[in-house]
Every structure is written in structure tokens, then in C-alpha cells.
Design a protein around this motif. Sequence first.
Motif, PDB file in Angstrom:
ATOM      1  N   LEU A 145      24.321   8.269 -33.409  1.00  0.00           N
ATOM      2  CA  LEU A 145      25.148   7.096 -33.146  1.00  0.00           C
ATOM      3  C   LEU A 145      25.946   6.728 -34.385  1.00  0.00           C
ATOM      4  N   CYS A 146      27.216   6.430 -34.188  1.00  0.00           N
ATOM      5  CA  CYS A 146      28.091   5.989 -35.268  1.00  0.00           C
ATOM      6  C   CYS A 146      27.618   4.616 -35.742  1.00  0.00           C
ATOM      7  N   LYS A 147      27.477   4.460 -37.055  1.00  0.00           N
ATOM      8  CA  LYS A 147      27.002   3.196 -37.614  1.00  0.00           C
ATOM      9  C   LYS A 147      28.020   2.071 -37.445  1.00  0.00           C
ATOM     10  N   CYS A 148      29.309   2.416 -37.368  1.00  0.00           N
ATOM     11  CA  CYS A 148      30.318   1.349 -37.306  1.00  0.00           C
ATOM     12  C   CYS A 148      30.623   0.894 -35.886  1.00  0.00           C
ATOM     13  N   CYS A 149      30.431   1.765 -34.884  1.00  0.00           N
ATOM     14  CA  CYS A 149      30.856   1.383 -33.534  1.00  0.00           C
ATOM     15  C   CYS A 149      29.829   1.675 -32.444  1.00  0.00           C
ATOM     16  N   GLY A 150      28.768   2.415 -32.773  1.00  0.00           N
ATOM     17  CA  GLY A 150      27.747   2.720 -31.786  1.00  0.00           C
ATOM     18  C   GLY A 150      28.073   3.856 -30.841  1.00  0.00           C
ATOM     19  N   ASN A 151      29.251   4.462 -31.003  1.00  0.00           N
ATOM     20  CA  ASN A 151      29.613   5.618 -30.176  1.00  0.00           C
ATOM     21  C   ASN A 151      28.943   6.879 -30.723  1.00  0.00           C
ATOM     22  N   THR A 152      29.109   7.973 -30.008  1.00  0.00           N
ATOM     23  CA  THR A 152      28.494   9.240 -30.391  1.00  0.00           C
ATOM     24  C   THR A 152      29.259   9.902 -31.533  1.00  0.00           C
ATOM     25  N   THR A 153      28.521  10.273 -32.570  1.00  0.00           N
ATOM     26  CA  THR A 153      29.071  11.053 -33.673  1.00  0.00           C
ATOM     27  C   THR A 153      28.555  12.477 -33.535  1.00  0.00           C
ATOM     28  N   VAL A 154      29.449  13.445 -33.651  1.00  0.00           N
ATOM     29  CA  VAL A 154      29.107  14.857 -33.567  1.00  0.00           C
ATOM     30  C   VAL A 154      28.944  15.390 -34.990  1.00  0.00           C
ATOM     31  N   ARG A 155      27.842  16.107 -35.219  1.00  0.00           N
ATOM     32  CA  ARG A 155      27.568  16.699 -36.534  1.00  0.00           C
ATOM     33  C   ARG A 155      27.479  18.219 -36.403  1.00  0.00           C
ATOM     34  N   LEU A 156      28.123  18.895 -37.337  1.00  0.00           N
ATOM     35  CA  LEU A 156      28.157  20.355 -37.335  1.00  0.00           C
ATOM     36  C   LEU A 156      27.533  20.895 -38.615  1.00  0.00           C
ATOM     37  N   THR A 157      26.789  21.979 -38.484  1.00  0.00           N
ATOM     38  CA  THR A 157      26.256  22.725 -39.622  1.00  0.00           C
ATOM     39  C   THR A 157      26.761  24.147 -39.492  1.00  0.00           C
ATOM     40  N   ARG A 158      27.373  24.651 -40.567  1.00  0.00           N
ATOM     41  CA  ARG A 158      27.953  25.998 -40.551  1.00  0.00           C
ATOM     42  C   ARG A 158      27.555  26.757 -41.816  1.00  0.00           C
ATOM     43  N   PHE A 159      27.311  28.058 -41.634  1.00  0.00           N
ATOM     44  CA  PHE A 159      26.977  28.946 -42.736  1.00  0.00           C
ATOM     45  C   PHE A 159      28.132  29.921 -42.922  1.00  0.00           C
ATOM     46  N   VAL A 160      28.626  30.022 -44.124  1.00  0.00           N
ATOM     47  CA  VAL A 160      29.796  30.847 -44.410  1.00  0.00           C
ATOM     48  C   VAL A 160      29.360  32.084 -45.198  1.00  0.00           C
ATOM     49  N   TYR A 161      29.824  33.242 -44.738  1.00  0.00           N
ATOM     50  CA  TYR A 161      29.515  34.511 -45.395  1.00  0.00           C
ATOM     51  C   TYR A 161      30.806  35.142 -45.891  1.00  0.00           C
ATOM     52  N   ARG A 162      30.734  35.768 -47.046  1.00  0.00           N
ATOM     53  CA  ARG A 162      31.861  36.510 -47.587  1.00  0.00           C
ATOM     54  C   ARG A 162      31.400  37.947 -47.767  1.00  0.00           C
ATOM     55  N   ASP A 163      32.072  38.847 -47.077  1.00  0.00           N
ATOM     56  CA  ASP A 163      31.709  40.269 -47.121  1.00  0.00           C
ATOM     57  C   ASP A 163      30.223  40.473 -46.831  1.00  0.00           C
ATOM     58  N   GLY A 164      29.683  39.691 -45.876  1.00  0.00           N
ATOM     59  CA  GLY A 164      28.302  39.831 -45.449  1.00  0.00           C
ATOM     60  C   GLY A 164      27.277  39.073 -46.272  1.00  0.00           C
ATOM     61  N   ASP A 165      27.682  38.485 -47.394  1.00  0.00           N
ATOM     62  CA  ASP A 165      26.755  37.751 -48.257  1.00  0.00           C
ATOM     63  C   ASP A 165      26.894  36.247 -48.044  1.00  0.00           C
ATOM     64  N   ALA A 166      25.764  35.527 -48.130  1.00  0.00           N
ATOM     65  CA  ALA A 166      25.804  34.065 -48.034  1.00  0.00           C
ATOM     66  C   ALA A 166      26.733  33.534 -49.114  1.00  0.00           C
ATOM     67  N   HIS A 167      27.671  32.686 -48.723  1.00  0.00           N
ATOM     68  CA  HIS A 167      28.712  32.220 -49.638  1.00  0.00           C
ATOM     69  C   HIS A 167      28.774  30.694 -49.743  1.00  0.00           C
ATOM     70  N   ALA A 168      28.609  29.995 -48.612  1.00  0.00           N
ATOM     71  CA  ALA A 168      28.733  28.537 -48.605  1.00  0.00           C
ATOM     72  C   ALA A 168      28.055  27.984 -47.359  1.00  0.00           C
ATOM     73  N   VAL A 169      27.830  26.685 -47.395  1.00  0.00           N
ATOM     74  CA  VAL A 169      27.381  25.935 -46.222  1.00  0.00           C
ATOM     75  C   VAL A 169      28.311  24.747 -46.100  1.00  0.00           C
ATOM     76  N   TYR A 170      28.719  24.429 -44.856  1.00  0.00           N
ATOM     77  CA  TYR A 170      29.449  23.179 -44.704  1.00  0.00           C
ATOM     78  C   TYR A 170      28.867  22.354 -43.584  1.00  0.00           C
ATOM     79  N   TYR A 171      28.953  21.049 -43.796  1.00  0.00           N
ATOM     80  CA  TYR A 171      28.611  20.061 -42.790  1.00  0.00           C
ATOM     81  C   TYR A 171      29.885  19.318 -42.448  1.00  0.00           C
ATOM     82  N   ALA A 172      30.016  18.959 -41.195  1.00  0.00           N
ATOM     83  CA  ALA A 172      31.173  18.178 -40.752  1.00  0.00           C
ATOM     84  C   ALA A 172      30.696  17.180 -39.714  1.00  0.00           C
ATOM     85  N   GLN A 173      31.380  16.056 -39.636  1.00  0.00           N
ATOM     86  CA  GLN A 173      31.069  15.086 -38.594  1.00  0.00           C
ATOM     87  C   GLN A 173      32.326  14.329 -38.199  1.00  0.00           C
ATOM     88  N   TYR A 174      32.332  13.915 -36.930  1.00  0.00           N
ATOM     89  CA  TYR A 174      33.446  13.134 -36.399  1.00  0.00           C
ATOM     90  C   TYR A 174      32.952  12.335 -35.200  1.00  0.00           C
TER      91      TYR A 174
END
Length: 142
Positions: A13-42
Motif C-alpha cells: 500500500l502506498c503510504k501517501c494515498c493507500g493505493n497499490t504500489t508495485v515493487r520490482l526486483t531485477r538482477f542484471v547480468y553482463r556477459d553471463g556474470d552478476a553485474h547489478a541489482v535494481y529495485y523499482a516501484q510505482y
Amino acid sequence: MIEIEFESPTESLCKCCGNTTVRLTRFVYRDGDAHAVYYAQYTPQHEEKRLSGIIGLGEWGEDGTPDGRLAFPFQIWIDEDSFKVGLVDAEASPWSHLRFLGRILDREEALEHEWINEVFHITDHMVTDDKEIMSYFGTQGA
């Protein structure tokens, strides 16, 4: 070459309005090797379409620890017909308490860091390769 591993979205739940917030977790690979992780929300019901995100870069191998990584917080939005990415200070990030991604840089430090081009490279892939993000911004298939 960058590849992204997509986890299923989660919702809260969004803290400011009570609507649904979507959260994403992503793993990024470069040439097959673990490179980064990102989180996103909206919250689809917010009037202004703005995504908050954070990218953790550094050592992700078996021996990697948060001390060997740095995190870059940002926001993405559309201005007219193009995506904009703006770095934000650590305290403005929804993940300001998180240490797993590494030390979170403030905006000015992030802009001067040698990895900043890689951050923007990953955000470019976020808006062209991540179907959840593309759908949120209405750019699916663009």
C-alpha cells in the motif's frame, strides 16, 4: 551484453494515498556474470507517472558483500516524448534504510562517480526491456 532476470512483481500500500504500489526486483547480468541489482516501484493510480528506483553496482560474486557495492537512487518519468532520469539523495529513496545494495550515494556524489554511465546504461534498459515498467509508462511495444 546486458541481460535482466525478472522476478514477479510484489504489491504494497502506498503510504501517501493507500493505493497499490508495485515493487520490482531485477538482477542484471553482463556477459553471463552478476553485474547489478535494481529495485523499482510505482503507484499506477498516482496522477504523475514517476518511478522510484535504485541500482546496486559492484561485487556480486560469491564472495561479494555490501561493502564492495554502491547504490544509486533515482527517479524516472516521461517529459513530452522522452524518458528522463534524475538522481536523488539517499534520504529521498524508498530504500534509504537498505544496506544489501551497498552504500547509497547522494545525488552529487553519484553524478561524479566513475560508474554513473553504467547506471544510465541500466536505466536505458529498464525503459526498453522491462515489460512491467514499459506497461506502467504506456510504452509497451514502442
